[in-house]
Design a protein around this motif. Sequence first.
Motif, PDB file in Angstrom:
ATOM      1  N   LEU A   5      -8.710  20.241 -10.116  1.00 37.93           N
ATOM      2  CA  LEU A   5      -9.211  21.203  -9.447  1.00 37.93           C
ATOM      3  C   LEU A   5      -8.068  21.614  -8.112  1.00 37.93           C
ATOM      4  N   ARG A  11      -4.803  19.422  -4.411  1.00 42.48           N
ATOM      5  CA  ARG A  11      -5.054  19.278  -6.003  1.00 42.48           C
ATOM      6  C   ARG A  11      -5.733  18.231  -6.153  1.00 42.48           C
ATOM      7  N   THR A 112     -13.530  21.866  -2.109  1.00 40.05           N
ATOM      8  CA  THR A 112     -13.076  22.138  -3.222  1.00 40.05           C
ATOM      9  C   THR A 112     -14.008  21.391  -4.261  1.00 40.05           C
ATOM     10  N   TRP A 116     -16.961  23.023  -7.036  1.00 43.50           N
ATOM     11  CA  TRP A 116     -17.016  22.582  -8.280  1.00 43.50           C
ATOM     12  C   TRP A 116     -18.358  22.015  -8.798  1.00 43.50           C
ATOM     13  N   GLU A 120     -19.906  24.029 -11.512  1.00 41.22           N
ATOM     14  CA  GLU A 120     -19.490  23.702 -13.027  1.00 41.22           C
ATOM     15  C   GLU A 120     -20.288  22.478 -13.328  1.00 41.22           C
TER      16      GLU A 120
END
Length: 174
Positions: A5, A11, A112, A116, A120
């Motif tokens: 991600l 990251r 982040t 997600w 998701e």
Amino acid sequence: MQPELTGARVRLRPWTPADADAVFAACQDPGIQQWTTVPSPYTREDAVAYVSTVAPQAWDDGGAVFAVEDLATGEIAGSIGAHGMVDGVAHIGYWTAAAARGRGLTSDALRTLTRWLFDERGAARAELVVEPANTASIRVAEAAGFTAEGVLRQRLVLRGRRVDVVMYSRLPGD
Ligand SMILES: CC(C)(COP(=O)(O)OP(=O)(O)OC[C@H]1O[C@@H](n2cnc3c(N)ncnc32)[C@H](O)[C@@H]1OP(=O)(O)O)[C@@H](O)C(=O)NCCC(=O)NCCS
């Protein structure tokens, strides 16, 4: 397969066995040992187990634990993740190496990860608990849009001490 991600400054990627030394070094920090449930003293075997067994197991259990890399340097900054998901509730934990703190990396990692989990992974609620005296972590939670819901009395045992914690949550519509 657990994805990578990308946030504004970090990251998030799966832990690998090659990361054990970085985890071992970071977790010697007294702050991480004071405020989280990592073993104390923290041994090299603990680090090996974390990257090789604990993190992959979290993915198998419906959660996800990620290494946080500083996008600017590529270096490992810390860890963030949920160790499983029950009834759509993701319970999040994080720590950041002392040298990587104060640059907004953890709040970006939390934003982040939470986005997600909602978009998701179908999470209906993200939550985390913090000791009231852990100012840095409270600032991270609030910067990532989490709301304090109340104090859970004597809810957690940290280093043999039973402590009160504040429950923070974020819902998809927040
Ligand atoms: C809590 C922790 C993850 C914060 O990491 P970090 O990368 O420094 O956090 P960020 O840089 O994203 O900072 C986010 C906010 O916290 C503030 N902050 C960071 N450290 C702080 C401190 N020691 N005191 C007060 N505020 C602090 C920042 O100024 C920033 O505020 P802002 O959003 O208003 O600008 C890190 O200190 C840590 O790993 N501590 C030990 C482990 C731990 O407590 N884990 C959480 C358990 S609930």
